[in-house]
Design a protein around this motif. Sequence first.
Motif, PDB file in Angstrom:
ATOM      1  N   SER A 122       2.278   5.121  14.414  1.00 31.09           N
ATOM      2  CA  SER A 122       2.544   4.691  12.843  1.00 31.09           C
ATOM      3  C   SER A 122       2.016   3.775  12.214  1.00 31.09           C
ATOM      4  O   SER A 122       1.471   3.845  11.033  1.00 31.09           O
ATOM      5  N   GLU A 123       1.753   2.558  12.925  1.00 32.05           N
ATOM      6  CA  GLU A 123       0.885   1.427  12.245  1.00 32.05           C
ATOM      7  C   GLU A 123      -0.576   1.714  12.092  1.00 32.05           C
ATOM      8  O   GLU A 123      -1.115   1.281  11.122  1.00 32.05           O
ATOM      9  N   GLU A 126      -0.185   3.907   8.707  1.00 34.40           N
ATOM     10  CA  GLU A 126       0.150   3.007   7.709  1.00 34.40           C
ATOM     11  C   GLU A 126      -1.216   2.311   7.445  1.00 34.40           C
ATOM     12  O   GLU A 126      -1.414   2.001   6.288  1.00 34.40           O
ATOM     13  N   SER A 127      -1.972   1.722   8.437  1.00 36.02           N
ATOM     14  CA  SER A 127      -3.277   0.833   8.259  1.00 36.02           C
ATOM     15  C   SER A 127      -4.287   1.956   7.599  1.00 36.02           C
ATOM     16  O   SER A 127      -4.920   1.511   6.824  1.00 36.02           O
ATOM     17  N   TRP A 129      -3.948   4.306   5.589  1.00 36.20           N
ATOM     18  CA  TRP A 129      -3.510   4.510   4.226  1.00 36.20           C
ATOM     19  C   TRP A 129      -3.913   3.297   3.491  1.00 36.20           C
ATOM     20  O   TRP A 129      -4.372   3.430   2.357  1.00 36.20           O
ATOM     21  N   LYS A 130      -3.346   2.276   3.809  1.00 33.58           N
ATOM     22  CA  LYS A 130      -3.637   1.108   3.214  1.00 33.58           C
ATOM     23  C   LYS A 130      -5.242   0.727   3.163  1.00 33.58           C
ATOM     24  O   LYS A 130      -5.552   0.332   1.941  1.00 33.58           O
ATOM     25  N   SER A 158       7.212   4.613  10.103  1.00 33.92           N
ATOM     26  CA  SER A 158       7.543   3.582   9.246  1.00 33.92           C
ATOM     27  C   SER A 158       7.347   4.059   7.836  1.00 33.92           C
ATOM     28  O   SER A 158       7.082   5.407   7.803  1.00 33.92           O
ATOM     29  N   GLY A 160       5.594   3.996   5.245  1.00 35.38           N
ATOM     30  CA  GLY A 160       4.323   4.656   4.549  1.00 35.38           C
ATOM     31  C   GLY A 160       3.957   6.068   5.458  1.00 35.38           C
ATOM     32  O   GLY A 160       3.713   6.871   4.785  1.00 35.38           O
ATOM     33  N   ALA A 161       4.042   5.802   6.723  1.00 37.17           N
ATOM     34  CA  ALA A 161       3.798   6.788   7.520  1.00 37.17           C
ATOM     35  C   ALA A 161       4.773   8.094   7.323  1.00 37.17           C
ATOM     36  O   ALA A 161       4.305   9.199   7.389  1.00 37.17           O
TER      37      ALA A 161
END
Length: 461
Positions: A122-123, A126-127, A129-130, A158, A160-161
């Motif tokens: 998930s991180e 998320e990373s 996308w960021k 998370s 964002g994910a």
Amino acid sequence: MASSSFYAIDDSQEVVMRHLWLHFTRMSALADGDVPMIVRGSGPYVFDQYGRRYLDGLSGLFVSQVGHGRTEIAEAGARQAAELAYFPLWSYAHPKAIELAARLADLAPGPLNGVFFTTSGSEAVESAWKLAKQYFKLTSEPGRYKVISRDIAYHGMSMGALAITGLADVKHPFEPLPPGGVRVPNTNFYRAPEFVRDDVGAFAKWAADEIERAILREGPESVAAVFLEPVQNTGGCFPPPPGYFQRVREICDRYGVLLVSDEAICAFGRLGYYFGAQRYDYQPDIITFAKGLTSGYSPMGGMLVSDALMEPFTSGTATFLHGVTFAGHPVSAAVALANLDIFEKEDLLGNVRANEAAFRATLEKLYDLPIVGDVRGAGYFYGIELVKDKVTKETFSSEESEWLLRGFLSHALFDAGLVCRADDRGDPVIQLSPPLICGQEHFDEIERILRAVLTEAWARI
Ligand SMILES: Cc1ncc(COP(=O)(O)O)c(C=O)c1O
């Protein structure tokens, strides 16, 4: 507080119910029976508190590539913990993270040379996308923030994910989510629309072109990235039809959209290659990974990033304003390196490639059962779709599916000695993803258990 700092194994049921919150689990249902408790593992098998043995047909959760009980990995982790248990990657480096980053860049396809570590899938998502958002802000396209992903695809939990994940039911309780998630059809050929049902080439073109249609509908200047798994897990293993990823790559290039290959499951041998993109011969801008990198001996995830995406951060003054305390953890990095050593020493990619046809053929024997509608997948990653009527492909009603999966199959398969997943986030499927060390004897064991349990399920419906 627990009533005692010790508990006997016989009390564990009560302790779980009071204190241990299981993920994605209806806790009230635990009162009805034993929580399965796994206490050790060896090779492709795990054992419960009573000493009963189970074939780990899901590699835990698509994780245990080299199997359980590998003391050389445990020892590599212990050595690293004794030498340097922790230091952050925030402004500092440490040897094992450096060595692992270089090794991953070497294994990855094309110019994916930057490695940003996380602790989970998930991180990683998320990373990615960021990074896409900040990259476009730095390169004078600040309007690009939307992300395209496929129906019922899972990309993490998370916030964002979760906005990228395509499963409506798991999103509703947490809405509103970050804006920008856009959905397109997946590559479920078994349930392809009527007009492309008999032509896999036309299906591939249609499914890829749906991404182009979504980009045009949203406005290309607002779309940052497309997130796709090489083989989509949720729904029961949807491999890409031939030519799909090549066409998606062309579409992404045409509109300046990044292609992110979410390989939380598909990397590290699951499909017989280090990365799924290599199997299907496409070049992503980012690969997100987790799970199999360490075979679960310690948590770790991350993303591999192209030189072009890194450039604004390496040549100018910009900083990627993102970080995770435990990312690139020294123990996890040491464990990952020891895990990759086993991949090489035992030629696990070769094992998957040599045996995947036999795995498929063994599972396809189940086609003689009336409940088995479709067997699909690649490498050591398969889904078996269960149907009410093979000829019409009629699926089960939600009540029937509830009984079949949660009321019967999940328990019956486990009781019969097989860990796998009976899932209906799409149509009802059984998901299989055994450790990469498995061979014919394990495929036969899977087939034997599935045959017996599915036969009983059909008789009871
Ligand atoms: C494709 C994909 N992306 C992301 C994730 C999220 O990974 P994690 O559970 O490590 O956060 C998963 C987890 O199964 C996954 O399958």
